[in-house]
Design a protein around this motif. Structure first.
Motif, PDB file in Angstrom:
ATOM      1  N   ARG A 170       4.924  17.020  -4.117  1.00  0.00           N
ATOM      2  CA  ARG A 170       3.535  16.529  -4.169  1.00  0.00           C
ATOM      3  C   ARG A 170       3.390  15.426  -5.218  1.00  0.00           C
ATOM      4  O   ARG A 170       2.702  14.427  -4.988  1.00  0.00           O
ATOM      5  N   GLN A 171       4.017  15.604  -6.358  1.00  0.00           N
ATOM      6  CA  GLN A 171       3.935  14.582  -7.412  1.00  0.00           C
ATOM      7  C   GLN A 171       4.615  13.286  -6.980  1.00  0.00           C
ATOM      8  O   GLN A 171       4.113  12.193  -7.254  1.00  0.00           O
ATOM      9  N   VAL A 172       5.743  13.400  -6.295  1.00  0.00           N
ATOM     10  CA  VAL A 172       6.446  12.197  -5.824  1.00  0.00           C
ATOM     11  C   VAL A 172       5.637  11.515  -4.722  1.00  0.00           C
ATOM     12  O   VAL A 172       5.580  10.281  -4.663  1.00  0.00           O
ATOM     13  N   GLU A 173       4.987  12.300  -3.876  1.00  0.00           N
ATOM     14  CA  GLU A 173       4.121  11.703  -2.851  1.00  0.00           C
ATOM     15  C   GLU A 173       2.970  10.917  -3.508  1.00  0.00           C
ATOM     16  O   GLU A 173       2.640   9.815  -3.076  1.00  0.00           O
ATOM     17  N   ALA A 174       2.404  11.488  -4.565  1.00  0.00           N
ATOM     18  CA  ALA A 174       1.338  10.776  -5.294  1.00  0.00           C
ATOM     19  C   ALA A 174       1.889   9.499  -5.926  1.00  0.00           C
ATOM     20  O   ALA A 174       1.218   8.461  -5.922  1.00  0.00           O
ATOM     21  N   LEU A 175       3.104   9.571  -6.446  1.00  0.00           N
ATOM     22  CA  LEU A 175       3.762   8.378  -7.001  1.00  0.00           C
ATOM     23  C   LEU A 175       3.927   7.325  -5.911  1.00  0.00           C
ATOM     24  O   LEU A 175       3.617   6.141  -6.130  1.00  0.00           O
ATOM     25  N   ASP A 176       4.400   7.737  -4.746  1.00  0.00           N
ATOM     26  CA  ASP A 176       4.580   6.791  -3.639  1.00  0.00           C
ATOM     27  C   ASP A 176       3.251   6.151  -3.240  1.00  0.00           C
ATOM     28  O   ASP A 176       3.204   4.949  -2.939  1.00  0.00           O
ATOM     29  N   ASN A 177       2.176   6.930  -3.244  1.00  0.00           N
ATOM     30  CA  ASN A 177       0.853   6.383  -2.906  1.00  0.00           C
ATOM     31  C   ASN A 177       0.391   5.360  -3.943  1.00  0.00           C
ATOM     32  O   ASN A 177      -0.160   4.313  -3.578  1.00  0.00           O
ATOM     33  N   ARG A 178       0.623   5.672  -5.232  1.00  0.00           N
ATOM     34  CA  ARG A 178       0.257   4.695  -6.282  1.00  0.00           C
ATOM     35  C   ARG A 178       1.075   3.425  -6.138  1.00  0.00           C
ATOM     36  O   ARG A 178       0.549   2.319  -6.288  1.00  0.00           O
ATOM     37  N   ALA A 179       2.354   3.583  -5.859  1.00  0.00           N
ATOM     38  CA  ALA A 179       3.223   2.411  -5.701  1.00  0.00           C
ATOM     39  C   ALA A 179       2.775   1.582  -4.502  1.00  0.00           C
ATOM     40  O   ALA A 179       2.680   0.342  -4.584  1.00  0.00           O
ATOM     41  N   ALA A 180       2.489   2.236  -3.385  1.00  0.00           N
ATOM     42  CA  ALA A 180       2.057   1.524  -2.182  1.00  0.00           C
ATOM     43  C   ALA A 180       0.739   0.794  -2.398  1.00  0.00           C
ATOM     44  O   ALA A 180       0.538  -0.305  -1.862  1.00  0.00           O
ATOM     45  N   THR A 209       7.512  -0.749  -3.897  1.00  0.00           N
ATOM     46  CA  THR A 209       8.229   0.464  -3.528  1.00  0.00           C
ATOM     47  C   THR A 209       8.204   1.401  -4.736  1.00  0.00           C
ATOM     48  O   THR A 209       7.886   0.981  -5.856  1.00  0.00           O
ATOM     49  N   ARG A 210       8.577   2.633  -4.511  1.00  0.00           N
ATOM     50  CA  ARG A 210       8.637   3.630  -5.593  1.00  0.00           C
ATOM     51  C   ARG A 210       9.471   3.121  -6.761  1.00  0.00           C
ATOM     52  O   ARG A 210       9.055   3.181  -7.908  1.00  0.00           O
ATOM     53  N   TYR A 211      10.649   2.611  -6.467  1.00  0.00           N
ATOM     54  CA  TYR A 211      11.569   2.213  -7.537  1.00  0.00           C
ATOM     55  C   TYR A 211      11.119   0.923  -8.229  1.00  0.00           C
ATOM     56  O   TYR A 211      11.270   0.788  -9.443  1.00  0.00           O
ATOM     57  N   ASN A 212      10.550  -0.007  -7.462  1.00  0.00           N
ATOM     58  CA  ASN A 212      10.027  -1.225  -8.088  1.00  0.00           C
ATOM     59  C   ASN A 212       8.820  -0.911  -8.976  1.00  0.00           C
ATOM     60  O   ASN A 212       8.627  -1.532 -10.021  1.00  0.00           O
ATOM     61  N   TYR A 213       8.018   0.048  -8.551  1.00  0.00           N
ATOM     62  CA  TYR A 213       6.866   0.480  -9.344  1.00  0.00           C
ATOM     63  C   TYR A 213       7.335   1.061 -10.684  1.00  0.00           C
ATOM     64  O   TYR A 213       6.816   0.693 -11.746  1.00  0.00           O
ATOM     65  N   ILE A 214       8.333   1.932 -10.626  1.00  0.00           N
ATOM     66  CA  ILE A 214       8.866   2.527 -11.860  1.00  0.00           C
ATOM     67  C   ILE A 214       9.512   1.452 -12.729  1.00  0.00           C
ATOM     68  O   ILE A 214       9.315   1.422 -13.944  1.00  0.00           O
TER      69      ILE A 214
END
Length: 168
Positions: A43-53, A58-63
């Motif tokens: 769930r936390q990673v899904e929220a991360l993916d939503n913030r990144a999108a 992408t998830r990794y570019n966001y981080i």
């Protein structure tokens, strides 16, 4: 060998066997908690993916963007998210490994993939069970043999200091 020694060996074997027989139940409760941990991490990673999108990254570019920021708080958040992804991967690996474990390999794999916090939480609310499975019986047998041998070694190394012999 005196009768009291035979009884002591057997009682020790039975005690250690009973303790070992609880491992399959502990494993089952630990596995359930590990699954709950993975659900929360997902769930936390899904929220991360939503913030990144939402920022067209992408998830990794966001981080990477957070980690490379000049803002210390953003850098710390990037490091936290990196640890989150690492933990998700580790827990998923543990679950996959434990799902496919044979009863003989179960204890070794639990130790290898041990999540200390999850194991502590499991132990705090652990509910013993009567082991009516082949796995429980196997662990009981292993524990009995270990307990029997352990007591034999103790009595070899500390023959009269640990227990005084009674006349037969």
């Amino acid at each position: 060998m005196g009768n009291w020694r035979k009884y002591l060996y057997i009682l020790t074997g039975l005690f250690v066997g009973a303790v070992f027989s609880q491992f399959p139940e502990f494993h089952q409760q630990y596995f359930q908690r590990l699954g709950g941990t993975l659900d929360e991490l997902d769930r936390q990673v899904e929220a991360l993916d939503n913030r990144a999108a939402s920022t067209d990254l992408t998830r990794y570019n966001y981080i990477r963007h957070l980690i490379n920021s000049k803002d210390k708080a953003a850098q710390m958040e990037g490091e936290h998210l990196t640890n989150l992804l690492r933990r998700q991967f580790d827990v998923q690996q543990a679950i996959t490994s434990l799902e496919n474990a044979s009863p003989q390999m179960m204890a070794i794999l639990v130790i290898y993939h041990l999540d200390v916090n999850t194991a502590k939480a499991t132990a705090e609310v652990y509910k013993p069970a009567v082991p009516l499975t082949i796995s429980g019986a196997t662990y009981f047998g292993i524990g009995f043999v270990i307990g029997y041998i352990l007591m034999a070694f103790l009595l070899i190394f500390f023959p009269r200091r640990v227990l005084q012999s009674e006349p037969d």
